[in-house]
Every structure is written in structure tokens, then in C-alpha cells.
Write a protein that holds these residues in place. Structure first.
Motif, PDB file in Angstrom:
ATOM      1  N   ILE A 159     -16.586  -0.054  -2.618  1.00 18.76           N
ATOM      2  CA  ILE A 159     -16.739   0.324  -4.028  1.00 18.76           C
ATOM      3  C   ILE A 159     -15.870  -0.576  -4.906  1.00 18.76           C
ATOM      4  O   ILE A 159     -16.319  -1.100  -5.931  1.00 18.76           O
ATOM      5  N   ALA A 160     -14.627  -0.761  -4.486  1.00 14.80           N
ATOM      6  CA  ALA A 160     -13.708  -1.601  -5.267  1.00 14.80           C
ATOM      7  C   ALA A 160     -14.283  -3.003  -5.420  1.00 14.80           C
ATOM      8  O   ALA A 160     -14.318  -3.564  -6.530  1.00 14.80           O
ATOM      9  N   GLN A 161     -14.752  -3.573  -4.329  1.00 16.00           N
ATOM     10  CA  GLN A 161     -15.234  -4.950  -4.395  1.00 16.00           C
ATOM     11  C   GLN A 161     -16.508  -5.056  -5.219  1.00 16.00           C
ATOM     12  O   GLN A 161     -16.692  -6.020  -5.957  1.00 16.00           O
ATOM     13  N   ALA A 162     -17.362  -4.041  -5.143  1.00 17.59           N
ATOM     14  CA  ALA A 162     -18.574  -4.058  -5.975  1.00 17.59           C
ATOM     15  C   ALA A 162     -18.223  -4.014  -7.459  1.00 17.59           C
ATOM     16  O   ALA A 162     -18.967  -4.524  -8.301  1.00 17.59           O
ATOM     17  N   LEU A 163     -17.077  -3.400  -7.775  1.00 17.31           N
ATOM     18  CA  LEU A 163     -16.622  -3.327  -9.173  1.00 17.31           C
ATOM     19  C   LEU A 163     -15.776  -4.544  -9.552  1.00 17.31           C
ATOM     20  O   LEU A 163     -15.249  -4.610 -10.663  1.00 17.31           O
ATOM     21  N   GLY A 164     -15.608  -5.472  -8.627  1.00 12.87           N
ATOM     22  CA  GLY A 164     -14.856  -6.697  -8.926  1.00 12.87           C
ATOM     23  C   GLY A 164     -13.356  -6.585  -8.717  1.00 12.87           C
ATOM     24  O   GLY A 164     -12.607  -7.481  -9.118  1.00 12.87           O
ATOM     25  N   MET A 165     -12.919  -5.479  -8.098  1.00 17.77           N
ATOM     26  CA  MET A 165     -11.480  -5.291  -7.867  1.00 17.77           C
ATOM     27  C   MET A 165     -11.075  -5.803  -6.491  1.00 17.77           C
ATOM     28  O   MET A 165     -11.852  -5.795  -5.540  1.00 17.77           O
ATOM     29  N   ALA A 166      -9.813  -6.192  -6.399  1.00 12.95           N
ATOM     30  CA  ALA A 166      -9.210  -6.528  -5.114  1.00 12.95           C
ATOM     31  C   ALA A 166      -8.692  -5.249  -4.452  1.00 12.95           C
ATOM     32  O   ALA A 166      -8.592  -4.202  -5.097  1.00 12.95           O
ATOM     33  N   VAL A 167      -8.379  -5.352  -3.170  1.00 10.73           N
ATOM     34  CA  VAL A 167      -7.838  -4.215  -2.407  1.00 10.73           C
ATOM     35  C   VAL A 167      -6.574  -4.669  -1.698  1.00 10.73           C
ATOM     36  O   VAL A 167      -6.581  -5.692  -1.007  1.00 10.73           O
ATOM     37  N   LEU A 168      -5.519  -3.895  -1.885  1.00  8.21           N
ATOM     38  CA  LEU A 168      -4.289  -4.102  -1.114  1.00  8.21           C
ATOM     39  C   LEU A 168      -4.217  -2.973  -0.100  1.00  8.21           C
ATOM     40  O   LEU A 168      -4.130  -1.803  -0.481  1.00  8.21           O
ATOM     41  N   VAL A 169      -4.298  -3.315   1.178  1.00  7.04           N
ATOM     42  CA  VAL A 169      -4.212  -2.278   2.216  1.00  7.04           C
ATOM     43  C   VAL A 169      -2.787  -2.276   2.745  1.00  7.04           C
ATOM     44  O   VAL A 169      -2.227  -3.322   3.069  1.00  7.04           O
ATOM     45  N   GLU A 170      -2.192  -1.073   2.763  1.00  8.28           N
ATOM     46  CA  GLU A 170      -0.763  -0.945   3.096  1.00  8.28           C
ATOM     47  C   GLU A 170      -0.558  -0.308   4.465  1.00  8.28           C
ATOM     48  O   GLU A 170      -1.133   0.731   4.762  1.00  8.28           O
ATOM     49  N   VAL A 171       0.304  -0.952   5.256  1.00 13.32           N
ATOM     50  CA  VAL A 171       0.587  -0.462   6.609  1.00 13.32           C
ATOM     51  C   VAL A 171       2.099  -0.422   6.825  1.00 13.32           C
ATOM     52  O   VAL A 171       2.855  -1.077   6.101  1.00 13.32           O
ATOM     53  N   HIS A 172       2.530   0.353   7.829  1.00 13.73           N
ATOM     54  CA  HIS A 172       3.929   0.190   8.242  1.00 13.73           C
ATOM     55  C   HIS A 172       4.138   0.276   9.748  1.00 13.73           C
ATOM     56  O   HIS A 172       5.264   0.354  10.203  1.00 13.73           O
ATOM     57  N   ASN A 173       3.022   0.191  10.504  1.00 15.23           N
ATOM     58  CA  ASN A 173       3.180   0.055  11.959  1.00 15.23           C
ATOM     59  C   ASN A 173       1.952  -0.637  12.549  1.00 15.23           C
ATOM     60  O   ASN A 173       0.972  -0.907  11.832  1.00 15.23           O
ATOM     61  N   GLY A 174       1.995  -0.899  13.836  1.00 14.79           N
ATOM     62  CA  GLY A 174       0.949  -1.673  14.483  1.00 14.79           C
ATOM     63  C   GLY A 174      -0.404  -0.971  14.506  1.00 14.79           C
ATOM     64  O   GLY A 174      -1.449  -1.612  14.342  1.00 14.79           O
ATOM     65  N   ALA A 175      -0.396   0.347  14.684  1.00 10.65           N
ATOM     66  CA  ALA A 175      -1.664   1.075  14.730  1.00 10.65           C
ATOM     67  C   ALA A 175      -2.366   0.996  13.374  1.00 10.65           C
ATOM     68  O   ALA A 175      -3.586   0.783  13.286  1.00 10.65           O
ATOM     69  N   GLU A 176      -1.578   1.160  12.305  1.00 11.73           N
ATOM     70  CA  GLU A 176      -2.162   1.053  10.962  1.00 11.73           C
ATOM     71  C   GLU A 176      -2.642  -0.369  10.692  1.00 11.73           C
ATOM     72  O   GLU A 176      -3.693  -0.569  10.066  1.00 11.73           O
ATOM     73  N   LEU A 177      -1.898  -1.336  11.190  1.00  9.87           N
ATOM     74  CA  LEU A 177      -2.291  -2.737  10.986  1.00  9.87           C
ATOM     75  C   LEU A 177      -3.633  -3.030  11.661  1.00  9.87           C
ATOM     76  O   LEU A 177      -4.486  -3.726  11.096  1.00  9.87           O
ATOM     77  N   ASP A 178      -3.838  -2.469  12.863  1.00 11.01           N
ATOM     78  CA  ASP A 178      -5.118  -2.677  13.549  1.00 11.01           C
ATOM     79  C   ASP A 178      -6.283  -2.218  12.679  1.00 11.01           C
ATOM     80  O   ASP A 178      -7.329  -2.868  12.622  1.00 11.01           O
ATOM     81  N   LEU A 179      -6.099  -1.066  11.998  1.00  5.44           N
ATOM     82  CA  LEU A 179      -7.155  -0.578  11.099  1.00  5.44           C
ATOM     83  C   LEU A 179      -7.319  -1.510   9.907  1.00  5.44           C
ATOM     84  O   LEU A 179      -8.428  -1.881   9.526  1.00  5.44           O
TER      85      LEU A 179
END
Ligand SMILES: O=P(O)(O)OC[C@@H](O)[C@@H](O)c1c[nH]c2ccccc12
Length: 263
Positions: A159-179
Motif C-alpha cells: 500500500i505504501a509503495q503504491a502511494l509513492g511512500m518509502a518503507v523503513l522496516v525496523e528490527v532488533h534481532n536476527g529473527a526479525e531481520l529474516d522477516l
């Protein structure tokens, strides 16, 4: 297990229900689609990097659950203009009311006061908020992998990209990083603050770095306070920073930015 993220998530679901009752989804989607085009958040970071400079995402934050009120004298458009005048690449503006004393109006006013792209810094739990962000002018949204499923993050990203927005995905461990690495966005934030315990250590960024392919842009988030912190990150090839408190506690947040990054 009652931790702060769980509380925040519950609050956000209530807020979204109330917002939907006031402005239904179809109307907020129309408002998002009718907004002036988004500014290029990732392009602004890449432009700094192309000039050999760090990409600084400068945060506008009055208070936080871990620190209480950080800045009494709080004038978002003045702070935004100050950041822009001193070399920030992008803004990050807290819009959460309950925990960070943020406001949608702060995002609107800060963005209007300069030409920097702006991140809506909030907790996205529902697609409604993605449309809402764009209707307020946001150029980027934050997705926190600790509490979102991969399908949810994929939906919100699309949805964000269709609206022209960027996405910052935030992680703080390896399992979250894999996602996070299963999303399309190049912007991967590593939060040095554990949102469950509030512990801050820059080691979090260092530990996760080697698992991130070089085409992604690593954003080190939280706890960047002094020149040695910046130098440590740069020595490890991290050139994008999300910084709030170190700037918010100084009379001129822009001058604080300049002295931390460009001295
Ligand atoms: O003020 P600091 O320590 O420089 O941190 C900024 C930013 O990283 C922090 O505000 C933050 C990172 N991720 C978040 C998610 C929600 C709210 C806030 C945050």
C-alpha cells in the motif's frame, strides 16, 4: 506478559477504530490518493551518500516512554527548518499522542517548513494508518517487525509503495531481520533500543550487520549520542542514522546535528 509494545499495540487498535468511525477507509484512501506527491525519502539518503556524507534522519520527538519529556520548548516547524539548514537528509516526526506526545499536525507543519522528506514515526497496526500517513503528507512509514507478521508487513508495504511512500522496516534481532529481508524495501532499520526493556546498545547494530546484503541501506536507530558513536558506525560501513534525543536536548537541534555529523 505486559510490556510496553503490547500496551501500545492495544492503544493503536482503539485509535484506528475511532479514526475509522470518524473517516471511513474509503474516504481516507481517497484523501491519500489526492495528496500532493510524496518526496523521495530513499533518494534523499542516497544523494548524501553519493556526496560522501552520512544520511541523517533527524527526529522531532517531544517525549518518550523511556525518557519522559525530552524537550519543553517544542516548535516542530522551527525544528524542521533548523534541521534542513544544517544538513539533515530526512525528518522523522512522532505522531503518536499517548506515549510520545506527538501529533499529526506536527508532521504536517514540520514537512511544510522545509523540503525534506518525512517519516511518520508511529506504530502501524492496520492498513488504515498507511493511508492516513499519506493523507497527512508522510513520505515514508515505519514497520516494526517485532509485532507484525510477514503478511501484514507485505500488505502495508504494498500500500505504501503504491502511494509513492518509502518503507523503513525496523528490527532488533536476527529473527526479525529474516522477516524484514523478505520485504522489497531497501531501508532496514536496526533499533539499538529494545522496545520491551528500553536497554540501548550499539552492539545490536554491529551484531546484525553481517547478515544484511550490501544492496540494503542499514539505518542505525537510537542511542547515537556522541562523535565516537558515529565513528564506530562509519568504521563498520553504516552511513545512515536515525537520531532524536541527542538533538532534541540542545537549544538548536540543527546545530547539534551539524556538530555531531559534520564537524
Ligand atoms: O532518541 P534516540 O535515542 O536518538 O532514538 C531515535 C529513534 O531511533 C527512536 O525514537 C525510535 C526508534 N524506533 C522507534 C519506534 C517507535 C518510537 C520511537 C522509535
Amino acid at each position: 506478559m505486559s510490556d510496553i509494545l503490547k500496551k501500545i499495540w492495544a492503544t493503536k487498535h482503539e485509535e484506528v477504530a475511532a479514526a475509522r468511525a470518524a473517516i471511513p477507509l474509503h474516504a481516507i484512501r481517497e484523501a491519500a490518493e489526492a495528496s500532493a506527491p510524496a518526496r523521495d525519502f530513499i533518494g534523499a539518503l542516497r544523494a548524501k551518500h553519493a556526496s560522501g556524507l552520512p544520511g541523517v534522519i533527524a527526529e522531532i520527538k517531544k517525549a518518550s516512554p523511556s525518557k519522559g519529556v525530552i524537550r519543553e520548548q517544542f516548535d516542530p516547524p522551527a525544528i524542521a527548518a533548523d534541521y534542513a539548514a544544517h544538513g539533515a537528509a530526512c525528518l522523522s516526526v512522532l505522531t503518536d499522542r499517548q506515549y510520545f506526545q506527538g501529533e499529526a499536525d506536527y508532521l504536517k507543519a514540520a514537512r511544510a517548513a522545509c523540503d525534506l522528506p518525512a517519516l511518520r514515526k508511529d506504530f502501524m497496526v492496520d492498513e488504515y494508518q498507511v493511508f492516513e500517513a499519506r493523507s497527512w503528507g508522510a513520505d515514508c512509514i515505519l514497520l516494526i517487525a517485532a509485532e507484525l507478521s510477514l503478511p501484514q508487513m507485505r500488505d502495508f508495504e504494498a500500500i505504501a509503495q503504491a502511494l509513492g511512500m518509502a518503507v523503513l522496516v525496523e528490527v532488533h534481532n536476527g529473527a526479525e531481520l529474516d522477516l524484514a529481508l523478505q520485504l522489497a524495501t531497501p531501508l532496514v532499520g536496526i533499533n539499538n533500543r529494545n522496545l520491551r526493556t528500553f536497554d540501548v546498545t550499539l552492539q545490536t547494530t554491529l551484531d546484525l550487520l553481517s547478515a544484511i546484503p550490501s544492496e540494503r541501506i542499514v539505518v542505525t536507530e537510537s542511542g547515537i549520542l556522541q562523535p565516537a558513536d558515529v565513528a564506530l558506525m562509519q568504521q563498520n560501513s553504516v552511513h545512515t542514522f536515525l537520531v532524536g534525543e541527542a538533538f532534541m536536548r540542545q537549544p538548536s537541534p540543527g546545530k547539534a546535528l551539524e556538530s555531531l555529523f559534520f564537524r
